[in-house]
Design a protein around this motif. Structure first.
Motif, PDB file in Angstrom:
ATOM      1  N   ASN A 196       1.215  -1.014   0.379  1.00 26.77           N
ATOM      2  CA  ASN A 196       0.085  -0.058  -0.104  1.00 26.77           C
ATOM      3  C   ASN A 196       0.786   1.240  -0.284  1.00 26.77           C
ATOM      4  O   ASN A 196       0.786   2.318  -0.606  1.00 26.77           O
ATOM      5  N   ALA A 197       1.670   0.856   0.923  1.00 29.73           N
ATOM      6  CA  ALA A 197       2.597   2.761   0.829  1.00 29.73           C
ATOM      7  C   ALA A 197       3.339   2.581  -0.369  1.00 29.73           C
ATOM      8  O   ALA A 197       3.743   3.462  -1.040  1.00 29.73           O
ATOM      9  N   ALA A 198       3.960   1.851  -0.975  1.00 25.71           N
ATOM     10  CA  ALA A 198       4.483   2.147  -2.494  1.00 25.71           C
ATOM     11  C   ALA A 198       3.703   2.334  -3.510  1.00 25.71           C
ATOM     12  O   ALA A 198       3.648   3.556  -4.004  1.00 25.71           O
ATOM     13  N   ALA A 254      -3.042  -1.529 -10.304  1.00 23.28           N
ATOM     14  CA  ALA A 254      -2.463  -2.319  -9.249  1.00 23.28           C
ATOM     15  C   ALA A 254      -1.401  -2.614  -9.176  1.00 23.28           C
ATOM     16  O   ALA A 254      -0.770  -2.800 -10.929  1.00 23.28           O
ATOM     17  N   TYR A 255      -0.469  -2.768  -8.125  1.00 20.89           N
ATOM     18  CA  TYR A 255       0.810  -2.511  -7.992  1.00 20.89           C
ATOM     19  C   TYR A 255       0.920  -3.666  -7.595  1.00 20.89           C
ATOM     20  O   TYR A 255       1.026  -3.910  -6.670  1.00 20.89           O
ATOM     21  N   LEU A 256       2.122  -5.284  -8.396  1.00 16.02           N
ATOM     22  CA  LEU A 256       2.083  -5.717  -8.111  1.00 16.02           C
ATOM     23  C   LEU A 256       3.861  -6.030  -7.460  1.00 16.02           C
ATOM     24  O   LEU A 256       4.441  -5.755  -8.169  1.00 16.02           O
ATOM     25  N   HIS A 257       4.381  -6.510  -6.178  1.00 13.00           N
ATOM     26  CA  HIS A 257       5.204  -6.499  -5.554  1.00 13.00           C
ATOM     27  C   HIS A 257       5.669  -7.690  -5.371  1.00 13.00           C
ATOM     28  O   HIS A 257       5.081  -8.591  -4.479  1.00 13.00           O
ATOM     29  N   LEU A 258       7.295  -7.937  -6.069  1.00 12.30           N
ATOM     30  CA  LEU A 258       7.745  -9.405  -5.540  1.00 12.30           C
ATOM     31  C   LEU A 258       9.017  -8.973  -5.496  1.00 12.30           C
ATOM     32  O   LEU A 258       9.825  -9.057  -5.697  1.00 12.30           O
ATOM     33  N   GLY A 259       9.186  -9.766  -3.732  1.00  8.27           N
ATOM     34  CA  GLY A 259      10.494  -9.449  -3.765  1.00  8.27           C
ATOM     35  C   GLY A 259      10.647 -10.478  -2.710  1.00  8.27           C
ATOM     36  O   GLY A 259      11.272 -11.968  -2.918  1.00  8.27           O
ATOM     37  N   THR A 260      10.460 -10.377  -1.774  1.00  6.30           N
ATOM     38  CA  THR A 260      10.937 -11.728  -0.203  1.00  6.30           C
ATOM     39  C   THR A 260       9.537 -11.897  -0.587  1.00  6.30           C
ATOM     40  O   THR A 260       9.153 -13.050   0.379  1.00  6.30           O
ATOM     41  N   GLY A 261       8.186 -11.441  -0.048  1.00 10.37           N
ATOM     42  CA  GLY A 261       7.107 -11.819  -0.743  1.00 10.37           C
ATOM     43  C   GLY A 261       6.752 -11.372  -1.944  1.00 10.37           C
ATOM     44  O   GLY A 261       7.200 -10.884  -2.519  1.00 10.37           O
ATOM     45  N   LEU A 262       4.942 -11.805  -1.815  1.00  8.42           N
ATOM     46  CA  LEU A 262       4.325 -11.104  -3.032  1.00  8.42           C
ATOM     47  C   LEU A 262       3.054 -11.138  -2.534  1.00  8.42           C
ATOM     48  O   LEU A 262       2.301 -11.278  -2.086  1.00  8.42           O
ATOM     49  N   GLY A 263       2.804  -9.062  -3.087  1.00 11.88           N
ATOM     50  CA  GLY A 263       0.899  -8.512  -2.676  1.00 11.88           C
ATOM     51  C   GLY A 263       1.379  -7.565  -3.554  1.00 11.88           C
ATOM     52  O   GLY A 263       1.876  -7.473  -4.569  1.00 11.88           O
ATOM     53  N   ALA A 264       0.197  -6.944  -3.210  1.00 17.31           N
ATOM     54  CA  ALA A 264      -0.429  -5.714  -4.254  1.00 17.31           C
ATOM     55  C   ALA A 264      -0.472  -4.838  -3.157  1.00 17.31           C
ATOM     56  O   ALA A 264      -1.656  -4.766  -2.217  1.00 17.31           O
ATOM     57  N   GLY A 265      -0.796  -3.832  -4.610  1.00 17.78           N
ATOM     58  CA  GLY A 265      -1.262  -2.457  -3.611  1.00 17.78           C
ATOM     59  C   GLY A 265      -2.024  -1.983  -4.642  1.00 17.78           C
ATOM     60  O   GLY A 265      -1.960  -2.279  -5.549  1.00 17.78           O
ATOM     61  N   LEU A 266      -3.742  -2.109  -4.257  1.00 19.26           N
ATOM     62  CA  LEU A 266      -4.354  -1.438  -5.160  1.00 19.26           C
ATOM     63  C   LEU A 266      -5.141  -0.421  -4.996  1.00 19.26           C
ATOM     64  O   LEU A 266      -5.439   0.974  -3.925  1.00 19.26           O
TER      65      LEU A 266
END
Length: 403
Positions: A196-198, A254-266
């Motif tokens: 969400n922050a990103a 939709a912002y998809l963040h793949l790093g040490t985990g995977l999540g989304a910011g909408l």
């Protein structure tokens, strides 16, 4: 909610009006903006604008930036924001790393610190590390620090400032992180999910130019051609892509963040969508294979487990295909027309991930692109959780949990 930059001349709304003026000053950058332009773009009377700008100058938030020729009469005095007048701290608690940034009012990172971290370790140790890094960052810094924004993996409750059973670090469940950190630092604190922050940082940079707050729709290549990216040097209030593919401001994505985990910011209509319990965006834990491997969350076949397993095997193309499967589901569910990718794993090979996700989404009307707000997107976005309300952007931040 619709975004509006219409001003009000009632005394009770002075802080609202000041925020509108500050936002326009920030968007104008070093070039500045005249009082007459401020009145025209806010709908406030020239007298109200003069009073507000006088207060802002007295508080050190604004200053004169020279004069500009006018079509008639004497040259207009131009005002600009003083970025160094105040700062905010952004803190990213990743599973294996802690990043702290000091950001000025223009959104520019003026200092940063990074150290190794074990988020799954003892909570008191992590809290001490976070406190120490923020204190070290602020050593010798200007006195006016507005607060600290914290981004970390979910699930968590943004409104109460309390993490839930963080995937891979369940010891955080029920810890009053926001309140404890605020007590340690003596500063207001805001807590949100890292994605969400990103996404917030992207949304705020994506605001249209001053004078128009409506949500725009980005355009750009959707297949073939170079991979576009959000500019890390774009001025606040403007969203810029690579030179080969300039884009308009993103309104819903939709912002998809793949790093040490995977999540989304909408972000829907320019507003970060968290859901009733900050549960929106748990993108990595949608089940796409019923007989798949066990995920740290306890389910089988989560897209995060499958994607990270492919990355661990060095099969980035397969990881991109899996990520694309989830992205396609998200596009069909929310009807967003942009999918923006980020995170350290994506940044290690952006071309593979963008092309792979784009191929699976398979919709020419959906723009798939690399998104990066800066060198530390989550930490910078976390700082915007603090700065946003100062500029009247409560609708975008949705933040009401500062201690």
């Amino acid at each position: 909610m619709k975004w509006s930059n219409a001003g009000a001349n009632l005394p009770v709304l002075r802080s609202h009006n000041a925020a509108l003026v500050l936002d326009l000053l920030r968007a104008a950058g070093e070039d500045g903006i005249s009082r007459l332009e401020l009145a025209e773009r806010t709908g406030l009377t020239p007298q109200a604008v003069s009073k507000i700008t006088a207060r802002l100058r007295a508080e050190g938030l604004a200053t004169e930036a020279g004069r500009r020729a006018s079509t008639g009469g004497k040259p207009r005095t131009v005002l600009r924001l003083v970025p160094s007048a105040a700062h905010a701290v952004g803190l990213h608690l990743d599973r294996d790393e802690l990043t702290a940034v000091l950001v000025d009012l223009a959104g520019t990172v003026v200092a940063s610190r990074t150290r190794a971290l074990d988020l799954a370790g003892a909570v008191p140790g992590v809290m001490s590390a976070a406190t120490g890094e923020v204190r070290a960052l602020l050593a010798g810094a200007p006195e006016r620090v507005l607060g600290v924004g914290v981004g970390m993996p979910g699930p968590l409750d943004h409104w109460s400032g309390v993490p839930g059973r963080v995937t891979g670090a369940p010891g955080w469940a029920g810890v009053p992180l926001r309140d404890e950190l605020a007590e340690r630092l003596g500063l207001p604190v805001v807590l949100d999910k890292d994605t969400n922050a990103a996404a917030l940082a992207l949304a705020l940079r994506g605001r249209p130019e001053v004078g128009s707050r409506g949500a725009g729709t980005a355009t750009g290549p959707v297949d073939g051609g170079p991979v576009p990216a959000a500019s890390a040097t774009a001025a606040p209030g403007a969203y810029a892509a690579s030179a080969s593919s300039a884009t308009a401001a993103p309104g819903s994505f939709a912002y998809l963040h793949l790093g040490t985990g995977l999540g989304a910011g909408l972000v829907i209509g320019g507003v970060v969508h968290r859901g009733a319990r900050t549960g929106a965006g748990e993108f990595g834990h949608q089940v796409v294979r019923l007989d798949g491997p066990v995920c740290p969350c306890g389910n089988h076949g989560c897209i995060e487990a499958l994607c990270l397993a492919a990355v661990a095997r060095g099969e980035l193309g397969e990881a991109a295909r899996i990520l694309g499967t989830g992205a396609a589901n998200l596009v069909r569910l929310l009807d967003v027309d942009q999918v923006l990718l980020g995170g350290r794993t994506v940044l290690a090979d952006p071309e593979t991930f963008v092309r792979g996700v784009r191929a699976v989404v398979g919709d020419g009307a959906v723009r798939v692109a690399l998104a990066e707000t800066g060198a530390h997107p989550v930490a910078e976005g976390a700082a915007q959780l603090v700065l946003g309300p100062l500029f009247g952007r409560m609708e975008a931040t949705g933040s009401a949990n500062r201690a």
